[in-house]
Scaffold this motif. Structure first.
Motif, PDB file in Angstrom:
ATOM      1  N   GLU A 103      -4.035  -9.934  -4.322  1.00 19.45           N
ATOM      2  CA  GLU A 103      -5.067  -9.683  -4.928  1.00 19.45           C
ATOM      3  C   GLU A 103      -5.232  -8.340  -5.504  1.00 19.45           C
ATOM      4  OE1 GLU A 103      -9.811  -9.530  -3.954  1.00 19.45           O
ATOM      5  OE2 GLU A 103      -8.846 -11.123  -3.032  1.00 19.45           O
ATOM      6  N   ASP A 104      -4.980  -7.429  -4.545  1.00 17.36           N
ATOM      7  CA  ASP A 104      -4.842  -6.042  -5.204  1.00 17.36           C
ATOM      8  C   ASP A 104      -3.622  -5.709  -6.175  1.00 17.36           C
ATOM      9  OD1 ASP A 104      -6.567  -5.421  -2.888  1.00 17.36           O
ATOM     10  OD2 ASP A 104      -5.251  -4.248  -1.766  1.00 17.36           O
ATOM     11  N   ARG A 105      -2.579  -6.150  -6.040  1.00 20.50           N
ATOM     12  CA  ARG A 105      -1.635  -6.269  -7.080  1.00 20.50           C
ATOM     13  C   ARG A 105      -2.104  -6.487  -8.596  1.00 20.50           C
ATOM     14  NH1 ARG A 105       4.097  -9.286  -5.973  1.00 20.50           N
ATOM     15  NH2 ARG A 105       4.725  -9.008  -8.025  1.00 20.50           N
ATOM     16  N   HIS A 106      -3.014  -7.543  -8.509  1.00 21.47           N
ATOM     17  CA  HIS A 106      -3.333  -7.598  -9.822  1.00 21.47           C
ATOM     18  C   HIS A 106      -4.912  -7.235 -10.092  1.00 21.47           C
ATOM     19  CE1 HIS A 106       0.104 -10.336 -10.095  1.00 21.47           C
ATOM     20  NE2 HIS A 106      -0.309 -10.750  -8.961  1.00 21.47           N
ATOM     21  N   SER A 107      -5.177  -6.215  -9.480  1.00 18.74           N
ATOM     22  CA  SER A 107      -6.424  -5.783  -9.762  1.00 18.74           C
ATOM     23  C   SER A 107      -6.419  -4.165  -9.624  1.00 18.74           C
ATOM     24  CB  SER A 107      -7.664  -6.133  -8.805  1.00 18.74           C
ATOM     25  OG  SER A 107      -7.352  -5.817  -7.568  1.00 18.74           O
TER      26      SER A 107
END
Length: 130
Positions: A103-107
């Motif tokens: 989730e962090d990787r894409h935000s």
């Protein structure tokens, strides 16, 4: 889990493929260390987990998960489990961390390092439930 409470059934099978659900075909790295130690490291080299067997001590295997602020840099946090931790619980922790990592990787968020939750909001429920 077939036995409730699960801890009465023991730790279960310490199978890395079951416990580590990381997408190794998507940039995650698996490394063999000294004396049977095994590491799994995220593509950014900040999230890592290791299994350290201690064959000289019966049931003394250690599972450690950590997040570094920079690749191989200062530690943001670390979690350690011993051989008595049920395999299902280990898998659940790794799965949740993987979900947050992806989730962090894409935000623009960084849930694994920065969290507005006050420490007492986390520790108090854990302590009251033993």
């Amino acid at each position: 889990m077939r036995v409730l409470p699960r801890h009465l059934a023991g730790p279960g099978q310490a199978d890395l493929e079951t416990i580590w659900a990381f997408p190794f075909d998507d940039g995650w790295h698996l490394h063999q260390g000294l004396e049977g130690m095994v590491f799994a490291i995220s593509p950014c080299a900040r999230l890592w987990t290791r299994f350290a067997p201690k064959p000289e001590e019966r049931g003394a295997d250690t599972w450690t998960i950590g997040m570094d602020r920079a690749p191989f840099g200062p530690r943001a946090w670390e979690i350690t489990f011993d051989a008595t931790t049920p395999a299902e619980s280990l898998r659940d922790v790794h799965t949740e961390l993987l979900d947050l990592y992806l989730e962090d990787r894409h935000s623009d968020k960084n849930h694994l390092v920065e969290d507005p939750t006050a420490p007492h909001e986390v520790y108090t429920p854990l302590l009251t439930h033993g």
